[in-house]
Structure formats: structure tokens, C-alpha cells
Scaffold this motif. Structure first.
Motif, PDB file in Angstrom:
ATOM      1  N   PHE A 125      -5.266 -15.493  -6.736  1.00 29.17           N
ATOM      2  CA  PHE A 125      -6.036 -14.259  -6.901  1.00 29.17           C
ATOM      3  C   PHE A 125      -6.866 -14.085  -5.631  1.00 29.17           C
ATOM      4  CE2 PHE A 125      -9.226 -11.376  -8.717  1.00 29.17           C
ATOM      5  CZ  PHE A 125      -8.412 -10.527  -9.437  1.00 29.17           C
ATOM      6  N   GLN A 126      -6.164 -13.743  -4.562  1.00 29.43           N
ATOM      7  CA  GLN A 126      -6.768 -13.633  -3.243  1.00 29.43           C
ATOM      8  C   GLN A 126      -5.860 -12.778  -2.366  1.00 29.43           C
ATOM      9  OE1 GLN A 126      -6.925 -17.636  -1.702  1.00 29.43           O
ATOM     10  NE2 GLN A 126      -4.838 -18.087  -2.309  1.00 29.43           N
ATOM     11  N   GLU A 127      -6.254 -12.573  -1.116  1.00 29.11           N
ATOM     12  CA  GLU A 127      -5.488 -11.722  -0.212  1.00 29.11           C
ATOM     13  C   GLU A 127      -4.024 -12.139  -0.181  1.00 29.11           C
ATOM     14  OE1 GLU A 127      -8.259 -13.242   0.437  1.00 29.11           O
ATOM     15  OE2 GLU A 127      -9.637 -12.074   1.668  1.00 29.11           O
ATOM     16  N   GLY A 128      -3.156 -11.163  -0.336  1.00 27.75           N
ATOM     17  CA  GLY A 128      -1.721 -11.424  -0.301  1.00 27.75           C
ATOM     18  C   GLY A 128      -1.088 -11.608  -1.659  1.00 27.75           C
ATOM     19  N   GLY A 129      -1.893 -11.904  -2.695  1.00 29.10           N
ATOM     20  CA  GLY A 129      -1.340 -12.072  -4.041  1.00 29.10           C
ATOM     21  C   GLY A 129      -0.830 -10.753  -4.600  1.00 29.10           C
ATOM     22  N   ARG A 130       0.323 -10.798  -5.253  1.00 29.70           N
ATOM     23  CA  ARG A 130       0.907  -9.589  -5.850  1.00 29.70           C
ATOM     24  C   ARG A 130       0.577  -9.566  -7.342  1.00 29.70           C
ATOM     25  NH1 ARG A 130       5.999 -10.632  -3.314  1.00 29.70           N
ATOM     26  NH2 ARG A 130       6.924 -10.714  -5.376  1.00 29.70           N
ATOM     27  N   TRP A 131      -0.222  -8.586  -7.746  1.00 32.07           N
ATOM     28  CA  TRP A 131      -0.704  -8.515  -9.121  1.00 32.07           C
ATOM     29  C   TRP A 131      -0.222  -7.268  -9.847  1.00 32.07           C
ATOM     30  CZ3 TRP A 131      -3.121 -12.386 -11.771  1.00 32.07           C
ATOM     31  CH2 TRP A 131      -3.400 -13.528 -11.028  1.00 32.07           C
ATOM     32  N   ASP A 132       0.943  -6.772  -9.457  1.00 35.39           N
ATOM     33  CA  ASP A 132       1.576  -5.708 -10.233  1.00 35.39           C
ATOM     34  C   ASP A 132       2.159  -6.311 -11.513  1.00 35.39           C
ATOM     35  OD1 ASP A 132       4.814  -6.112  -9.525  1.00 35.39           O
ATOM     36  OD2 ASP A 132       3.409  -6.849  -8.012  1.00 35.39           O
ATOM     37  N   GLU A 133       2.409  -5.476 -12.479  1.00 32.29           N
ATOM     38  CA  GLU A 133       2.874  -5.941 -13.785  1.00 32.29           C
ATOM     39  C   GLU A 133       4.233  -6.629 -13.693  1.00 32.29           C
ATOM     40  OE1 GLU A 133       3.762  -3.163 -17.146  1.00 32.29           O
ATOM     41  OE2 GLU A 133       1.680  -3.598 -17.660  1.00 32.29           O
ATOM     42  N   GLN A 134       5.128  -6.119 -12.825  1.00 33.04           N
ATOM     43  CA  GLN A 134       6.461  -6.703 -12.710  1.00 33.04           C
ATOM     44  C   GLN A 134       6.416  -8.125 -12.178  1.00 33.04           C
ATOM     45  OE1 GLN A 134       5.639  -3.723 -11.469  1.00 33.04           O
ATOM     46  NE2 GLN A 134       7.186  -2.166 -11.935  1.00 33.04           N
ATOM     47  N   SER A 135       5.414  -8.427 -11.346  1.00 29.94           N
ATOM     48  CA  SER A 135       5.340  -9.756 -10.733  1.00 29.94           C
ATOM     49  C   SER A 135       4.660 -10.788 -11.617  1.00 29.94           C
ATOM     50  CB  SER A 135       4.586  -9.679  -9.401  1.00 29.94           C
ATOM     51  OG  SER A 135       5.291  -8.919  -8.451  1.00 29.94           O
ATOM     52  N   ILE A 136       3.640 -10.370 -12.371  1.00 25.76           N
ATOM     53  CA  ILE A 136       2.794 -11.354 -13.045  1.00 25.76           C
ATOM     54  C   ILE A 136       2.521 -11.014 -14.510  1.00 25.76           C
ATOM     55  CG2 ILE A 136       0.519 -10.387 -12.494  1.00 25.76           C
ATOM     56  CD1 ILE A 136       1.649 -14.041 -11.958  1.00 25.76           C
ATOM     57  N   GLY A 137       3.097  -9.924 -14.994  1.00 25.38           N
ATOM     58  CA  GLY A 137       2.883  -9.557 -16.398  1.00 25.38           C
ATOM     59  C   GLY A 137       1.550  -8.859 -16.613  1.00 25.38           C
ATOM     60  N   THR A 138       1.146  -8.720 -17.851  1.00 27.14           N
ATOM     61  CA  THR A 138      -0.072  -8.007 -18.206  1.00 27.14           C
ATOM     62  C   THR A 138      -1.286  -8.590 -17.500  1.00 27.14           C
ATOM     63  OG1 THR A 138       0.876  -7.608 -20.399  1.00 27.14           O
ATOM     64  CG2 THR A 138      -1.487  -7.209 -20.129  1.00 27.14           C
ATOM     65  N   ASN A 139      -1.957  -7.752 -16.715  1.00 32.18           N
ATOM     66  CA  ASN A 139      -3.207  -8.125 -16.053  1.00 32.18           C
ATOM     67  C   ASN A 139      -3.943  -6.835 -15.717  1.00 32.18           C
ATOM     68  OD1 ASN A 139      -3.110  -7.670 -12.821  1.00 32.18           O
ATOM     69  ND2 ASN A 139      -1.032  -8.053 -13.606  1.00 32.18           N
ATOM     70  N   ALA A 140      -5.215  -6.929 -15.375  1.00 34.04           N
ATOM     71  CA  ALA A 140      -6.025  -5.715 -15.220  1.00 34.04           C
ATOM     72  C   ALA A 140      -5.590  -4.868 -14.032  1.00 34.04           C
ATOM     73  CB  ALA A 140      -7.503  -6.087 -15.102  1.00 34.04           C
ATOM     74  N   ILE A 141      -5.276  -5.492 -12.901  1.00 33.18           N
ATOM     75  CA  ILE A 141      -4.844  -4.724 -11.732  1.00 33.18           C
ATOM     76  C   ILE A 141      -3.550  -3.982 -12.037  1.00 33.18           C
ATOM     77  CG2 ILE A 141      -3.931  -4.912  -9.376  1.00 33.18           C
ATOM     78  CD1 ILE A 141      -5.965  -7.108  -8.854  1.00 33.18           C
ATOM     79  N   GLY A 142      -2.574  -4.702 -12.582  1.00 33.99           N
ATOM     80  CA  GLY A 142      -1.290  -4.074 -12.899  1.00 33.99           C
ATOM     81  C   GLY A 142      -1.412  -2.972 -13.930  1.00 33.99           C
ATOM     82  N   LEU A 143      -2.279  -3.182 -14.935  1.00 28.47           N
ATOM     83  CA  LEU A 143      -2.415  -2.193 -16.002  1.00 28.47           C
ATOM     84  C   LEU A 143      -3.185  -0.969 -15.524  1.00 28.47           C
ATOM     85  CD1 LEU A 143      -1.475  -1.876 -18.880  1.00 28.47           C
ATOM     86  CD2 LEU A 143      -3.594  -2.922 -19.669  1.00 28.47           C
ATOM     87  N   ALA A 144      -4.210  -1.169 -14.697  1.00 21.18           N
ATOM     88  CA  ALA A 144      -4.940  -0.030 -14.129  1.00 21.18           C
ATOM     89  C   ALA A 144      -4.018   0.792 -13.231  1.00 21.18           C
ATOM     90  CB  ALA A 144      -6.148  -0.512 -13.338  1.00 21.18           C
ATOM     91  N   LYS A 145      -3.138   0.118 -12.500  1.00 14.86           N
ATOM     92  CA  LYS A 145      -2.138   0.794 -11.666  1.00 14.86           C
ATOM     93  C   LYS A 145      -1.200   1.618 -12.539  1.00 14.86           C
ATOM     94  CE  LYS A 145       1.904  -0.524  -8.856  1.00 14.86           C
ATOM     95  NZ  LYS A 145       2.973  -0.246  -9.805  1.00 14.86           N
TER      96      LYS A 145
END
Length: 388
Positions: A125-145
Motif C-alpha cells: 500500500f505504497q507508490e506503485g501498488g495497483r489497487w484497482d478491483e481487478q488486481s486486488i478485489g474489493t477495496n476502497a480505492i477500487g470501489l471509489a473508482k
């Protein structure tokens, strides 16, 4: 988050209830009770189950050198600069990690308190991490996107079990002029420190950053986006149109030489039993919304226009892979039954399919997969072919 649904329970009880639903879903595909798990979380779990075929222990990443360059050159960096001291102070005092991601969900900047630093590093959870839903599943960044709205994801509402000790608050950063999502702001901590004020603070900070964004120079007096999620910008302002009005506008853009009434009727309605007077009324209403900039005899647009579907077609014709991938966000007006728009949609999809089949760069395909909210199937299938 299911805060309102579980308002009568303390944090530990909420966590246990959600954990039980998560176990039922991930182990037996039992959908959670609607009176305890929000629809947004439930639907996200279902999407995550389809896109992730294995459990992971951290988010995938992109090279940090490239991310730092992107952040330094981004207008988002300039806009966020005025709020960064405030965010870092909040992170330290509230034992949080603050982060800003680009529109695809890739993190560009972060600052962690001592309480969260090692936790954030361990899951990328830092620069370069991919936090879209397809990459990591349900999470706040991916869901807000995905939802383009503020969200809280509490404990076991995260699809991946290694995030069940977290609570994350996120809000999209929406450009006030163009209506475009230019990034996502997130602040996260451990679930025991959850407070409803967390979401309010993040939402306000995202609004503050958005107000600091530089103005966008319009590409043309009229801008039309109809690939995936539709958007029309007229003289710098978002224009709210019905599906039929958008269809008419797209046909006008595709026929700059103009259309006579009979040809227009055939292009829009085909053989449907709809009178010419109905089309005239629709055109008259659209002319009013566009300040009279729709001519007649033949019907045509009387101002400069930029369209994503025309630009993507030109990029495909020129075999400009990067530009085509950047512009393509999904099918052209997927629900439209206009014969001419259907033909254009099929043509674009066919050529995009050929382009994808000839693409041998997994990183380019992954970037495209992360950046889009729709139209992912062709990209995902080709990516699987390359890495399997």
C-alpha cells in the motif's frame, strides 16, 4: 460499508458478522444477507470472485521510478500539494496511512504513520501498488473508482483476507470543470480505530484537492465521449442528455456533411414505426440545448466537435496501439439500437479485437485492464493467453 445496516452493533460485533458472511461467500458462494452487507460490497465481492482466481498476500506493483515521474508531471500533484501537509498531519495524529492513486487505481503518493508504516509496506500500500478491483478485489480505492463516489470498506468487507485488519476511507477526485475522475484519495488504518468521521474528512480533502486542479483546455467547443461511460461537454460545461439525444448527437458527429430527414430517420430508428415529427422534435430540443448550433436542410453540427469514438477509429486505422488503448473505454453506446451506431460499434470492436490479438506486451494489456471500468473481456482474454 455496512455501517448503517449494522448500526446497533459495536465494532467487534460488526467485524464478526461481516467475517461470517465473507466466509460463506468465499467458501460456498452464498450471497450475503442484504440487511447486513451493503449492495455495493456484495456486488464487488461477486466481481472480485470472477476476476481473481487465487488469493494473494499483497497488491501487484508497477516500477516506482516510472510512478515518481508520473506523479511529478501530474496536475494532480500540483493540486494535492496544498493539502499534503494537512494529510500528513492527519496521518500522524490519527495513526493512518494517506494515499493518492491515479484514475486506474495505481498509487502515486503515500505517507504512513509509525502505526501503519510496516503494515502498508507489507501489502504494497505504497507508490506503485495497483489497487484497482481487478488486481486486488474489493477495496476502497477500487470501489471509489468503480462507483465514482466516497466509500468506506471495513475489515472483512475487503475481499482479500490479508486486509481484514484494515478500515479504508476513499473518495474520487472529480475535476469540477470536466467531470472527469482524475484520481482517488484514500486514508486507512486498523479496523479498531474506525470512526464515521474518517469518511467525512477524506471526502472533504478530495473536494479541496479538486478545487485546486488547473483548468482544462477544451479540445473543441463540443466534446463527446460515448465509449463506455458517456459524457458530453459543451463550452466547458457538462451537458445532461437522454440516451436518444446522445444517439442523435453521435450521428451528427459521424456525418459532418449533414443528413436529410429521411436518411437521419433511417440511421436512428431503422424500420421502427416512429414518425418523422418525433425526430424533428428531438432535433429541436437538442438545438435548444446547444445554443442553436444544429443546422437543418441538411441537419448538421455548426461548431467544432471532438469525439472519442472518431479518435479511436483514426488511431486504429493508423495502428497507433497506445492511443487506441488509451481512448477505448468500452463499446460505442452498447445499448443503442440505431442501425448506423450498431454498425460503427461492431466495426470498432472487430478492429480492436484484431489489435489485441496482435499485442504481445502483457504490461500494456495490464495497464489497459486496470484503467477501464468496462469493456474488459477482450483485454482479459488476450492477457490470459500471453501469460498462461
Amino acid at each position: 460499508m455496512s455501517d448503517n445496516l449494522l448500526a446497533g452493533y459495536n465494532l467487534k460485533e460488526r467485524r464478526n458478522i461481516i467475517e461470517n458472511h465473507w466466509c460463506d461467500f468465499t467458501e460456498s458462494a452464498i450471497r450475503p444477507a442484504q440487511d447486513q452487507i451493503s449492495q455495493a460490497i456484495s456486488q464487488s465481492w461477486q466481481r472480485s470472485a470472477l476476476s481473481l482466481n487465487k488469493k494473494v498476500t499483497h497488491a501487484p506493483s508497477i516500477a516506482k521510478t516510472r510512478i515518481r515521474e508520473e506523479w511529478q508531471m501530474s496536475p494532480l500533484s500540483i493540486a494535492a500539494r496544498q493539502e499534503q501537509d494537512n494529510m500528513m498531519q492527519l496521518a500522524r495524529e490519527g495513526e493512518l496511512v494517506a494515499a493518492i492513486a491515479d484514475p486506474s487505481g495505481c498509487m502515486l503518493w503515500s505517507h504512513a504513520s509509525r502505526h501503519m508504516r510496516s503494515r502498508a509496506e507489507s501489502v504494497n500500500f505504497q507508490e506503485g501498488g495497483r489497487w484497482d478491483e481487478q488486481s486486488i478485489g474489493t477495496n476502497a480505492i477500487g470501489l471509489a473508482k468503480k462507483l465514482r463516489s466516497p466509500v468506506t470498506v471495513f475489515s472483512s468487507e475487503h475481499y482479500q483476507s490479508f486486509l481484514h485488519d484494515w478500515v479504508c476511507y476513499a473518495a474520487p477526485i472529480i475535476h469540477p470543470q470536466s467531470g472527469e475522475c482524475v484520481g482517488i484519495l484514500d486514508m486507512s488504518t486498523t479496523w479498531k480505530k474506525h470512526t464515521a468521521l474518517g469518511q467525512a474528512a477524506v471526502t472533504q480533502l478530495a473536494c479541496n484537492i479538486a478545487r485546486n486542479l488547473p483548468e482544462v483546455s477544451p479540445r473543441a467547443e463540443l466534446e463527446i465521449r460515448a465509449l463506455g461511460q458517456a459524457q458530453v461537454v459543451f463550452r466547458g460545461q457538462n451537458l445532461q442528455l437522454s440516451k436518444r439525444q446522445l444517439e442523435i448527437l453521435c450521428l451528427l458527429a459521424l456525418n459532418p456533411q449533414g443528413l436529410k430527414l429521411e436518411a437521419f430517420h433511417a440511421a436512428l430508428y431503422g424500420d421502427a414505426p416512429i414518425s418523422s415529427s418525433t425526430l424533428k422534435a428531438e432535433l429541436s430540443h437538442l438545438r435548444h440545448l446547444l445554443d442553436g448550433q444544429v443546422g437543418s436542410r441538411p441537419y448538421r453540427l455548426m461548431m467544432p466537435v471532438w469525439c472519442d469514438f472518431i479518435q479511436v477509429w483514426q488511431a486504429l486505422h493508423e495502428q497507433n496501439v497506445n492511443e487506441a488503448f488509451r481512448l477505448y473505454q468500452g463499446p460505442l453506446m452498447a445499448q443503442s439500437e440505431s442501425p448506423e451506431l450498431e454498425e460503427w460499434r461492431h466495426c470498432i470492436e472487430a478492429v480492436m479485437g484484431k489489435l489485441l490479438n496482435s499485442c504481445n506486451e502483457p504490461e500494456l494489456l495490464m495497464q489497459q485492464l486496470c484503467a477501464k471500468t468496462s469493456g474488459n473481456e477482450m483485454v482479459r482474454e488476450r492477457l490470459v493467453e500471453l501469460i498462461s
